[in-house]
Scaffold this motif. Structure first.
Motif, PDB file in Angstrom:
ATOM      1  N   GLY A 174      17.060  -4.142  -0.946  1.00 26.04           N
ATOM      2  CA  GLY A 174      17.325  -4.306   0.477  1.00 26.04           C
ATOM      3  C   GLY A 174      17.051  -5.729   0.944  1.00 26.04           C
ATOM      4  O   GLY A 174      17.815  -6.306   1.725  1.00 26.04           O
ATOM      5  N   ARG A 175      15.972  -6.335   0.441  1.00 22.01           N
ATOM      6  CA  ARG A 175      15.649  -7.727   0.792  1.00 22.01           C
ATOM      7  C   ARG A 175      16.736  -8.663   0.273  1.00 22.01           C
ATOM      8  O   ARG A 175      17.093  -9.648   0.942  1.00 22.01           O
TER       9      ARG A 175
ATOM     10  N   ALA B 237      22.106  -6.313   8.575  1.00 22.47           N
ATOM     11  CA  ALA B 237      21.678  -5.040   9.161  1.00 22.47           C
ATOM     12  C   ALA B 237      21.573  -3.948   8.093  1.00 22.47           C
ATOM     13  O   ALA B 237      20.614  -3.170   8.073  1.00 22.47           O
ATOM     14  N   VAL B 238      22.554  -3.887   7.185  1.00 22.45           N
ATOM     15  CA  VAL B 238      22.516  -2.898   6.097  1.00 22.45           C
ATOM     16  C   VAL B 238      21.291  -3.137   5.214  1.00 22.45           C
ATOM     17  O   VAL B 238      20.578  -2.191   4.839  1.00 22.45           O
ATOM     18  N   GLY B 239      21.029  -4.403   4.889  1.00 21.29           N
ATOM     19  CA  GLY B 239      19.847  -4.730   4.092  1.00 21.29           C
ATOM     20  C   GLY B 239      18.561  -4.327   4.785  1.00 21.29           C
ATOM     21  O   GLY B 239      17.607  -3.857   4.143  1.00 21.29           O
ATOM     22  N   SER B 240      18.508  -4.492   6.105  1.00 21.43           N
ATOM     23  CA  SER B 240      17.313  -4.105   6.867  1.00 21.43           C
ATOM     24  C   SER B 240      17.080  -2.603   6.796  1.00 21.43           C
ATOM     25  O   SER B 240      15.942  -2.139   6.633  1.00 21.43           O
ATOM     26  N   ILE B 241      18.166  -1.822   6.893  1.00 15.51           N
ATOM     27  CA  ILE B 241      18.044  -0.359   6.792  1.00 15.51           C
ATOM     28  C   ILE B 241      17.594   0.050   5.390  1.00 15.51           C
ATOM     29  O   ILE B 241      16.722   0.917   5.230  1.00 15.51           O
ATOM     30  N   LEU B 242      18.171  -0.585   4.378  1.00 15.38           N
ATOM     31  CA  LEU B 242      17.784  -0.276   2.995  1.00 15.38           C
ATOM     32  C   LEU B 242      16.305  -0.586   2.759  1.00 15.38           C
ATOM     33  O   LEU B 242      15.591   0.209   2.127  1.00 15.38           O
ATOM     34  N   ALA B 243      15.842  -1.736   3.262  1.00 11.30           N
ATOM     35  CA  ALA B 243      14.438  -2.104   3.066  1.00 11.30           C
ATOM     36  C   ALA B 243      13.507  -1.149   3.814  1.00 11.30           C
ATOM     37  O   ALA B 243      12.423  -0.797   3.318  1.00 11.30           O
ATOM     38  N   ALA B 244      13.927  -0.710   4.997  1.00 10.57           N
ATOM     39  CA  ALA B 244      13.070   0.171   5.804  1.00 10.57           C
ATOM     40  C   ALA B 244      12.906   1.554   5.184  1.00 10.57           C
ATOM     41  O   ALA B 244      11.817   2.143   5.240  1.00 10.57           O
ATOM     42  N   PHE B 245      13.973   2.065   4.579  1.00 10.56           N
ATOM     43  CA  PHE B 245      13.929   3.447   4.091  1.00 10.56           C
ATOM     44  C   PHE B 245      13.925   3.558   2.565  1.00 10.56           C
ATOM     45  O   PHE B 245      14.157   4.648   2.030  1.00 10.56           O
ATOM     46  N   ALA B 246      13.665   2.452   1.881  1.00 11.85           N
ATOM     47  CA  ALA B 246      13.660   2.468   0.414  1.00 11.85           C
ATOM     48  C   ALA B 246      12.575   3.404  -0.117  1.00 11.85           C
ATOM     49  O   ALA B 246      11.405   3.284   0.263  1.00 11.85           O
ATOM     50  N   PRO B 247      12.935   4.334  -1.010  1.00 12.71           N
ATOM     51  CA  PRO B 247      11.938   5.271  -1.542  1.00 12.71           C
ATOM     52  C   PRO B 247      11.017   4.653  -2.583  1.00 12.71           C
ATOM     53  O   PRO B 247       9.976   5.222  -2.910  1.00 12.71           O
ATOM     54  N   ASN B 248      11.392   3.490  -3.121  1.00 17.42           N
ATOM     55  CA  ASN B 248      10.536   2.811  -4.095  1.00 17.42           C
ATOM     56  C   ASN B 248      10.684   1.304  -3.922  1.00 17.42           C
ATOM     57  O   ASN B 248      11.567   0.820  -3.201  1.00 17.42           O
TER      58      ASN B 248
ATOM     59  N   SER C  48       0.831  -1.212   0.000  1.00 17.98           N
ATOM     60  CA  SER C  48       0.000   0.000   0.000  1.00 17.98           C
ATOM     61  C   SER C  48       0.864   1.260   0.000  1.00 17.98           C
ATOM     62  O   SER C  48       0.553   2.234  -0.691  1.00 17.98           O
ATOM     63  N   ALA C  49       1.972   1.197   0.747  1.00 14.08           N
ATOM     64  CA  ALA C  49       2.870   2.358   0.804  1.00 14.08           C
ATOM     65  C   ALA C  49       3.493   2.650  -0.556  1.00 14.08           C
ATOM     66  O   ALA C  49       3.725   3.813  -0.908  1.00 14.08           O
ATOM     67  N   TYR C  50       3.753   1.599  -1.316  1.00 15.23           N
ATOM     68  CA  TYR C  50       4.342   1.782  -2.650  1.00 15.23           C
ATOM     69  C   TYR C  50       3.282   1.792  -3.754  1.00 15.23           C
ATOM     70  O   TYR C  50       3.619   1.798  -4.934  1.00 15.23           O
ATOM     71  N   GLN C  51       2.008   1.748  -3.345  1.00 15.82           N
ATOM     72  CA  GLN C  51       0.871   1.810  -4.276  1.00 15.82           C
ATOM     73  C   GLN C  51       0.959   0.694  -5.334  1.00 15.82           C
ATOM     74  O   GLN C  51       0.849   0.934  -6.539  1.00 15.82           O
ATOM     75  N   LEU C  52       1.126  -0.517  -4.847  1.00 10.43           N
ATOM     76  CA  LEU C  52       1.218  -1.683  -5.721  1.00 10.43           C
ATOM     77  C   LEU C  52       0.102  -2.665  -5.398  1.00 10.43           C
ATOM     78  O   LEU C  52      -0.412  -2.704  -4.279  1.00 10.43           O
TER      79      LEU C  52
ATOM     80  N   PRO D  51       4.769   2.258  12.503  1.00 14.71           N
ATOM     81  CA  PRO D  51       4.973   2.205  11.049  1.00 14.71           C
ATOM     82  C   PRO D  51       5.606   0.868  10.654  1.00 14.71           C
ATOM     83  O   PRO D  51       6.396   0.290  11.399  1.00 14.71           O
ATOM     84  N   TRP D  52       5.276   0.391   9.443  1.00 12.33           N
ATOM     85  CA  TRP D  52       5.746  -0.933   9.024  1.00 12.33           C
ATOM     86  C   TRP D  52       7.272  -1.019   8.961  1.00 12.33           C
ATOM     87  O   TRP D  52       7.852  -2.110   9.044  1.00 12.33           O
ATOM     88  N   GLN D  53       7.946   0.119   8.828  1.00 14.20           N
ATOM     89  CA  GLN D  53       9.410   0.100   8.729  1.00 14.20           C
ATOM     90  C   GLN D  53      10.075  -0.568   9.941  1.00 14.20           C
ATOM     91  O   GLN D  53      11.182  -1.095   9.849  1.00 14.20           O
TER      92      GLN D  53
END
Length: 444
Positions: A112-113, A94-105, A46-50, A170-172
């Motif tokens: 990130g996953r 941990a880096v992947g988790s941060i990327l997935a949490a704050f990914a703009p798209n 929903s956040a990425y409108q998919l 928030p889901w992040q």
């Protein structure tokens, strides 16, 4: 002065129980992440409108890169040291988790996953190899059994914590929760003193590249149901074998597939993944379709299976030290065969279903737990334990990926698709029993 320095160093060094807990905490974190994403998936899309059809890619990307990283990082742990690769795995996760949490798209979210999955590949097989190295053979089963316990607890808590986070935060935060756990692990692992003999042979770059392409082709062939990917994998296979036979330090020891005992164990690992996936992933649908339960109740019925698998993992570890790994593993496959036959043929009665789930969970906890790892570690040279356990994990991952694909074919082809599916699952367990009995050179 020198004496004081030595004493201080000894005080700071991590004890063996704490080393074990540190590695097992990595297992718990990986299992928690695997289950925590599901409840938040609709919020993420929903956040990425998919649309919901995109949701599967979150798991596909993770599974694909996890499968690729397992054998490579397992091999590198034998070469550069288990502590170093485990640390790499935690940092990468941990880096992947941060990327997935704050990914703009969504594309960067999937990236990130993928990074998370690569990190997990540096956690799971390395933990088993490290624990095996820390304990003598007569105590190894009990120690390795704790992997299944920590994995099971993480798997059970994942959806619960994920649901709570989505309800109040928030889901992040389903990804950010990994950061404090990772920091605790890194602080503790820094105190772990270990020695590793340097390997001066060249790294098998060509083998790693071809192996990666081979695994990607097989995984995409299974998930996308495409014969072309399988053809590509078959074309790459002889090239890979030639490269590995010639290299001084190959990423894959070809003898794993020419020796009857290691081949039997790898196939059994693949079949264990298939049995596990066809049971755990499909039970809610089974309960809805055949027992008429609501979605909420059908999801709860998996609890007996999950609880039984945790108990079985611990019990299998103790029994492995007492009875021998081969006997315990045979027992596990016999139990899953009986459980699958019950799922295929039993009447649609709730109490019978719940008892069968507990039986199936107990068998699964054995066949994916300590006995298989112990047998593989016994079958290879000590310097290859990381790589060997990595290939066990890879084959289990392939089997668990194959499970839903085969299930989809059965369920779409016939009204009584569950009957045929679990007859196949029972046959897979029986085949494993025959393979293990046939590999006479396996220790008890």
């Amino acid at each position: 002065m020198n004496t004081q320095v030595v004493q201080t160093s000894k005080v700071k060094e991590l004890s063996r129980p704490l080393v074990m807990f540190t590695f097992l905490l990595g297992i718990f974190m990986g299992a928690l992440d695997h289950g925590i994403v599901g409840p938040a998936l609709s919020s993420i899309l929903s956040a990425y409108q998919l649309s919901s059809s995109w949701g599967v890619w979150s798991f596909t990307m993770y599974t694909l890169f996890f499968a690729v990283s397992i054998p490579v990082l397992g091999k590198l742990s034998d070469r550069f040291g288990r502590k170093q690769i485990f640390t790499f795995g935690i940092v990468t996760f941990a880096v992947g988790s941060i990327l997935a949490a704050f990914a703009p798209n969504f594309s960067l979210f999937l990236f990130g996953r993928a990074v998370q999955a690569i990190g997990t590949g540096g956690i799971f097989p390395i933990t088993a190899a490290q624990i095996a190295a820390m304990y003598p053979p007569e105590r190894r089963g009990k120690a390795l059994g704790l992997i299944g316990v920590f994995f099971g607890i993480g798997t059970i808590l994942g959806p619960v914590i994920g649901g709570g986070i989505v309800a109040y935060l928030p889901w992040q935060w389903i990804f950010l929760i990994n950061i404090p756990i990772s920091l605790v692990i890194l602080v503790m692992i820094a105190r772990f003193r270990t020695q590793h003999e340097a390997v001066k042979k060249p790294v098998d770059i060509a083998g790693i590249v071809i192996l990666t392409l081979l695994i990607v082709s097989v995984m995409l062939g299974i998930t996308q149901k495409s014969g072309w990917y399988i053809v590509a994998a078959l074309a790459l296979l002889p090239v890979f074998i030639v490269i590995e036979r010639k290299h001084q330090d190959p990423v894959l020891n070809v003898k794993y597939f020419t020796g009857s005992k290691t081949l039997a164990l790898l196939i059994s690992s693949l079949l264990s993944g298939f049995v596990m996936a066809t049971a755990m992933n499909l039970m809610p649908l089974y309960a809805e379709t055949l027992l008429g339960l609501t979605k909420g109740l059908s999801g709860l019925t998996v609890a007996p299976m999950a609880a039984a698998s945790v108990i079985a993992s611990l019990a299998a570890g103790f029994l492995t030290d007492k009875m021998g790994a081969k006997k315990v593993l045979l027992l596990g496959f016999v139990i899953t065969a009986l459980g699958a036959l019950s799922l295929a043929l039993m009447p649609a009665v709730l109490i019978v279903y719940l008892v069968t789930l507990a039986l199936m969970g107990f068998g699964i906890g054995i066949i994916i737990g300590a006995p298989l790892n112990v047998l593989m570690i016994q079958a290879v040279e000590p310097k290859e334990t990381g790589a060997a356990v990595g290939y066990l994990s890879l084959f289990r991952s392939l089997g668990s990926t194959l499970g839903p694909t085969v299930a989809g074919q059965f369920l779409s082809a016939a009204a009584q698709g569950f009957t045929g599916l679990y007859m196949v699952s029972a046959a897979a367990s029986v085949l494993s029993v025959l393979l293990l009995l046939g590999a006479a050179s396996l220790r008890r």
